[in-house]
Design a protein around this motif. Structure first.
Motif, short mmCIF file in Angstrom:
data_model
loop_
_atom_site.label_atom_id
_atom_site.label_comp_id
_atom_site.label_asym_id
_atom_site.label_seq_id
_atom_site.Cartn_x
_atom_site.Cartn_y
_atom_site.Cartn_z
N ARG A 207 0.84 -1.20 0.00
CA ARG A 207 0.00 0.00 0.00
C ARG A 207 0.88 1.25 0.00
NH1 ARG A 207 0.36 -2.25 4.85
NH2 ARG A 207 -1.22 -3.81 4.32
N THR B 250 -12.67 11.01 8.44
CA THR B 250 -12.67 10.39 7.11
C THR B 250 -11.25 10.19 6.60
OG1 THR B 250 -14.78 11.50 6.64
CG2 THR B 250 -13.59 10.57 4.78
N ALA C 291 -9.79 7.28 8.44
CA ALA C 291 -10.30 6.00 7.93
C ALA C 291 -9.68 5.66 6.58
CB ALA C 291 -11.82 6.08 7.82
N ALA C 292 -9.44 6.65 5.73
CA ALA C 292 -8.84 6.39 4.42
C ALA C 292 -7.42 5.86 4.57
CB ALA C 292 -8.84 7.66 3.59
N SER D 74 -7.56 2.28 5.71
CA SER D 74 -8.32 1.36 4.84
C SER D 74 -7.37 0.41 4.11
CB SER D 74 -9.11 2.17 3.82
OG SER D 74 -8.25 2.75 2.86
N ALA E 123 -7.21 0.09 0.98
CA ALA E 123 -6.94 0.59 -0.37
C ALA E 123 -5.43 0.62 -0.64
CB ALA E 123 -7.53 1.98 -0.54
N ALA F 39 -3.95 5.62 -0.85
CA ALA F 39 -4.78 6.56 -0.10
C ALA F 39 -4.09 7.92 -0.13
CB ALA F 39 -4.98 6.10 1.34
#
Length: 528
Positions: A63, A187, A190-191, A194, A196, A199
């Motif tokens: 990531r 937010t 959280a990103a 995450s 993902a 980010a």
């Protein structure tokens, strides 16, 4: 038609031409500034590296986390504790973000690997009609969170971008106070936490403070400290395993009085930190933003645009290649501008003697002016230099980072040019009333050098290309200078028109005074 009537008619036409010239210069300057914001690629401005870019790139990771501290100057970034602590864990970088130094175009370089001149996105201040096809966020599972101005994070094809935004929204308004006050930080947290692969968190508070109060203000320092504190909080949200690569950077700095957009090193070169993954700690090094784009692509195992010029990280660290991504006028532009400047220098000759070479009389550039030999140079460039000093002292150097360059009327630069314009008026008045020079000689001595110098600046900043091919006339030094010269030329036309009108009125008054009195009528005869 009498001589007086013919003289007055010609002078009236000359005054009308001066007024129309002033109005035309003002309209041309407004069109010139509007052209800044037109997208258009310039094919010959791709970066050319001094050495072959050979070296190892960043190894792929699970990531990638990117935090952008919008508007944070390198000098302020050096004193932020959380940012400095994170930089010590990996590779600290000084990043040349290219030109112009505007947020969305700079991020376009980060996510596509192409410079502003290659992509044509050079001074784009709104959203994009559609994400770039080769943008990195489109190729992986990605999430972006913006503190404000969501049109920027929505421009690059992130899988999820918050807050919500569409093209009908006004990008200059901040109508999401609840978002900033209550939702943005959770937010963003959280990103970062995450799953993902990519980010991205975009902090804009520092940039807003820079525009509002300038980089030398307490407001700016407070916003930078707030952003640094939030960076520390966000860093704790990500998994701490070696599979996470972090990039923390700014996109530009700010002038002490506020403003950005130009190529000044204190604005164009920012602090960045690349740490995590397999990145080893190293001494600070200068790289280019296209190199960081290549590093992100390598870490995500993604493909950049075929025209991307970013180098592997190891090669970039070994070769600073200073200024390689900054656009510069080519040899043809320099040659044309140089010939124009030579003509401008020839126009400063007095032209009072038959010994003056014929080359100095090209295009009637050296009319007989009368008066001392210093008068033509003083009328030609002396007032320009004085006006430039006034603008620099009052507003700062006219670069694209200076907000005074952009207003349609250029009032700040006009007021700051007051000493030079007053000098022009005084010198022209002396030439008119002390040495009785002709109107044509006065105007050619006062305006021809300005016109040629302005033309040279316009050539260097690609203004002819903007006229012919609709490409933006953007160059680091000459664009702002051309904007200032146009302001001063417009004012000079109006002042000279006023002076010649006063001269005409004075001549009429003198003719009336010198006219012979009518003979008295003969006395009537009285009859005897």
């Amino acid at each position: 038609m009498t001589f007086l009537a013919r003289t007055l008619a010609l002078r009236g036409l000359l005054l009308l031409a001066l007024v129309l010239a002033g109005l035309g210069i003002g309209a041309g300057r407004r069109a010139f500034i509007r052209q800044f914001f037109v997208d258009g690629a310039v094919a010959d401005d791709a970066p050319v590296w001094p050495r072959a870019p050979i070296g190892a790139g960043v190894e792929p990771v699970v990531r990638v986390r990117v935090v952008l501290l919008d508007g944070l100057s390198r000098s302020h970034a050096a004193g932020l504790p959380h940012l400095s602590e994170l930089c010590a864990r990996g590779q600290e970088l000084h990043v040349d973000v290219g030109f112009p130094t505007v947020s969305l175009p700079v991020q376009h370089v980060l996510w596509t690997g192409r410079t502003q001149q290659q992509s044509g996105v050079q001074y784009h201040v709104g959203g994009l009609p559609e994400p770039p096809r080769a943008a990195l966020p489109r190729q992986v599972d990605s999430v972006a969170v913006a503190e404000s101005h969501p049109e920027i994070v929505h421009a690059f094809g992130f899988s999820r971008a918050l807050p919500q935004w569409d093209a009908s929204d006004d990008p200059t308004s901040d109508d999401l106070p609840n978002w900033r006050a209550h939702d943005f930080i959770p937010t963003a947290h959280a990103a970062i936490a995450s799953p993902a692969r990519l980010a991205f968190v975009h902090l804009l508070r520092v940039d807003e403070a820079g525009h509002r109060s300038g980089a030398a203000s307490l407001d700016y320092a407070t916003a930078a400290a707030w952003a640094d504190s939030l960076l520390g909080v966000l860093h704790t949200a990500a998994p701490s395993d070696p599979g996470t690569l972090w990039l923390v950077l700014s996109d530009h700095g700010h002038r002490a009085a506020g403003g950005h957009g130009g190529a000044e090193p204190e604005i164009r070169i920012v602090r960045a930190c690349l740490f995590g993954g397999a990145v080893a700690p190293g001494l600070p090094a200068l790289v280019h933003l296209v190199d960081l784009s290549r590093a992100l692509a390598d870490a995500l195992s993604a493909e950049l645009h075929p025209e991307a010029r970013g180098r592997p990280l190891a090669a970039a660290l070994q070769d600073p290649a200073r200024g390689a991504t900054i656009p510069r006028p080519g040899p043809l532009r320099w040659t044309v501008a140089g010939l124009i400047i030579i003509l401008a220098s020839l126009s400063l000759r007095t032209g009072r003697s038959h010994h003056v070479p014929w080359t100095s009389r090209l295009a009637l550039l050296s009319p007989p002016l009368g008066g001392p030999r210093w008068l033509p140079p003083a009328l030609g460039v002396g007032w320009l230099l004085l006006a430039l000093l006034g603008v620099t002292a009052e507003c700062g150097w006219p670069s694209l980072s200076n907000p005074a360059v952009y207003p349609p009327q250029g009032q700040a630069m006009l007021y700051a040019s007051g000493p030079g314009l007053l000098g022009l008026l005084v010198l022209a008045g002396v030439a008119v009333w002390r040495w009785d020079c002709s109107d044509a000689a006065l105007l050619r001595a006062a305006l021809v050098p300005w016109a040629l110098i302005t033309l040279a600046a316009l050539v260097l900043c690609r203004a002819p290309d903007a006229l012919l091919f609709a490409t933006p006339p953007l160059m680091p030094s000459s664009t702002g200078l051309a904007s200032m010269l146009l302001v001063q030329g417009r004012a000079a036309c109006f002042l000279l028109a006023l002076l010649l009108a006063l001269r005409a009125c004075r001549q009429l008054w003198l003719r009336r005074r010198k006219a012979p009195a009518p003979a008295p009528a003969p006395a009537p005869r009285v009859p005897a």
